[in-house]
Design an enzyme around this catalytic site. Structure first.
Site, short mmCIF file in Angstrom:
data_model
loop_
_atom_site.label_atom_id
_atom_site.label_comp_id
_atom_site.label_asym_id
_atom_site.label_seq_id
_atom_site.Cartn_x
_atom_site.Cartn_y
_atom_site.Cartn_z
N TYR A 2 0.50 -1.26 -0.12
CA TYR A 2 0.35 0.23 -0.46
C TYR A 2 1.28 1.15 0.50
O TYR A 2 0.08 2.11 -0.11
CB TYR A 2 -0.70 -0.46 1.22
CG TYR A 2 -2.23 0.49 1.06
CD1 TYR A 2 -3.18 -0.48 1.32
CD2 TYR A 2 -2.50 1.37 0.85
CE1 TYR A 2 -4.57 -0.41 0.22
CE2 TYR A 2 -4.27 1.99 1.05
CZ TYR A 2 -4.77 1.06 0.02
OH TYR A 2 -6.02 1.71 0.39
N LYS B 70 0.53 -13.87 6.66
CA LYS B 70 0.76 -14.96 5.29
C LYS B 70 2.40 -15.28 5.08
O LYS B 70 3.04 -15.01 4.46
CB LYS B 70 0.19 -14.41 3.91
CG LYS B 70 0.41 -15.58 2.72
CD LYS B 70 -0.87 -16.42 3.35
CE LYS B 70 -0.49 -17.41 1.89
NZ LYS B 70 -1.94 -17.87 2.38
N ASP C 145 -5.96 -15.56 4.93
CA ASP C 145 -7.25 -17.56 4.33
C ASP C 145 -8.01 -17.82 4.78
O ASP C 145 -8.82 -17.48 4.58
CB ASP C 145 -5.91 -17.92 2.70
CG ASP C 145 -5.43 -18.60 3.36
OD1 ASP C 145 -4.77 -18.24 4.73
OD2 ASP C 145 -4.84 -19.89 2.76
#
Ligand code: NAD
Length: 364
Positions: A125, A192, A226
């Site tokens: 970002y 992650k 996830d």
């Protein structure tokens, strides 16, 4: 009651309508706010040739507290995100987004009460990018090839994902301090790290180190992003304070808002050491802008967060109570909520909903 000077950036699209609604509701709450209106966004770009004038930054620095409507960011091309620039310039490193069930808002659950703490300055970002075919992209591709870390196709555009020890430490510490201050019991760190060992892996390692410092006072768990998404959708009540790197926090914010009635009711704040800029989670919603049908609740609840920050706890509580009453009564609600609840009937306009809220506040 103290008077406060606050910078108001109405922004683009529905921001103009929701900001006007927010001002009326804050006035009815009894809080004494002097608004200093400043410009930013796509409309500002058309008029002044810049989407973020220095005078706007100066206005936020002067007042230390601002509330802003959403700002349109061109997709793919055009000027870079004003939101990212504002967060960077003012070092607003925390994006704080409470997600709380609001009875009558058509949420999928009635027991959601979690707080998203999103890192606001790093990660993909940060917008550090190299266009496909550019000298920067070519040199990076060469470097990666030579380093043995892997290979990148020559016709690739490249976005860089930096996650630092400093950036992670301060956001995770904020999450734990927030938990302590607000009597919350658990911090979940989302990552992650199994795939991105040197960015998310670092985030997880530092989060664990910080968690050690709070052991016995606030519980800690880590979740892969996830799996986190599935758990959130199936049982959001299991989460309390959730801390994310920037991009996952951005996506999870909209996902979580969808569980409690949608973007129309999701408030937020960007907070740094010196400044705070309050804003709804939603964007400028060009599909409904200028039609007097947007839901201003998210910006109004962002204003309640701002009043808390200013120490105007009573005015903030009055606004939340009035919102709760109008939603519980269900007579005067905007189209997004009517759709979420499946109630049907004639939706209230933004201005009608605002007038109802003001009426309730004046009656309280
Ligand atoms: P969006 O949040 O503007 O809209 C998504 C959907 O939700 C649309 O269908 C919209 O009508 C609806 N919606 C959003 N807010 C609503 C409200 N208050 N009441 C009723 N319905 C509402 O997302 P988008 O369409 O992907 O983005 C539009 C623009 O906003 C883009 O330029 C994007 O970059 C920008 N954006 C800005 C911010 C910000 O300034 N903080 C945040 C997100 C997106």
């Amino acid at each position: 009651m103290a008077r406060h000077s606050v910078t108001l950036i109405p922004g683009d699209g529905i921001g103009v309508e929701t900001s006007a609604a927010m001002q009326q509701v804050v006035a009815a709450s009894g809080a004494q706010i002097d608004w200093e209106v400043a410009e930013a966004g796509a409309a500002c770009m058309d008029i002044h040739g810049t989407p973020l004038p220095d005078s706007t930054i100066e206005a936020v620095k002067r007042n230390k507290v601002a509330i802003k409507g959403p700002i349109t960011t061109p997709v793919g091309t055009g000027f870079r995100s004003v939101n990212v620039a504002l967060r960077k310039t003012l070092d607003l490193y925390v994006c704080l987004r409470p997600v709380i069930s609001l009875p009558g808002a058509g949420g999928r659950y009635d027991d959601v009460d979690l707080v998203i703490v999103r890192e606001n300055s790093e990660d993909l970002y940060a917008g550090i990018e190299f266009e496909e075919g550019s000298e920067g992209a070519r040199r990076l591709i060469e470097f990666v090839d030579e380093s043995g870390a892997g290979s990148i196709r020559p016709d690739s555009g490249i976005s860089i994902k930096p996650i630092s020890v400093t950036g992670t430490r301060r956001i995770v510490e904020y999450a734990f301090e927030y938990a302590l201050k607000h009597g919350r019991e658990k911090v979940t760190a989302v990552h992650k790290a199994n795939i991105m060992k040197h960015s998310d892996g670092l985030f997880l390692r530092v989060a664990r180190e910080v968690a050690e410092e709070y052991a016995g006072r606030v519980a800690f768990e880590a979740k892969i992003v996830d799996a986190f998404c599935m758990s959130l959708v199936m049982d959001p009540s299991q989460f309390d304070v959730v801390v994310f790197p920037n991009l996952y926090g951005d996506i999870a914010s909209d996902l979580a808002a969808g569980l409690v009635g949608g973007l129309g009711i999701a408030p937020g704040a960007n907070i740094g050491k010196d400044y705070a800029v309050f804003e709804a989670v939603h964007g400028s919603a060009p599909d409904i802008a200028g039609k007097d049908i947007a839901n201003p609740t998210a910006e109004i609840l962002s204003a309640a967060m701002m009043l808390d920050h200013l120490g105007e706890l009573e005015a903030a509580a009055r606004i939340r109570a009035a919102v709760a009453r109008v939603y519980a009564e269900g007579r005067c609600l905007t189209g997004d909520i009517r759709r979420a609840t499946g109630l049907g009937g004639e939706p209230a306009r933004c201005s009608e909903f605002t007038a109802e809220l003001v009426r309730v506040l004046e009656e309280m």
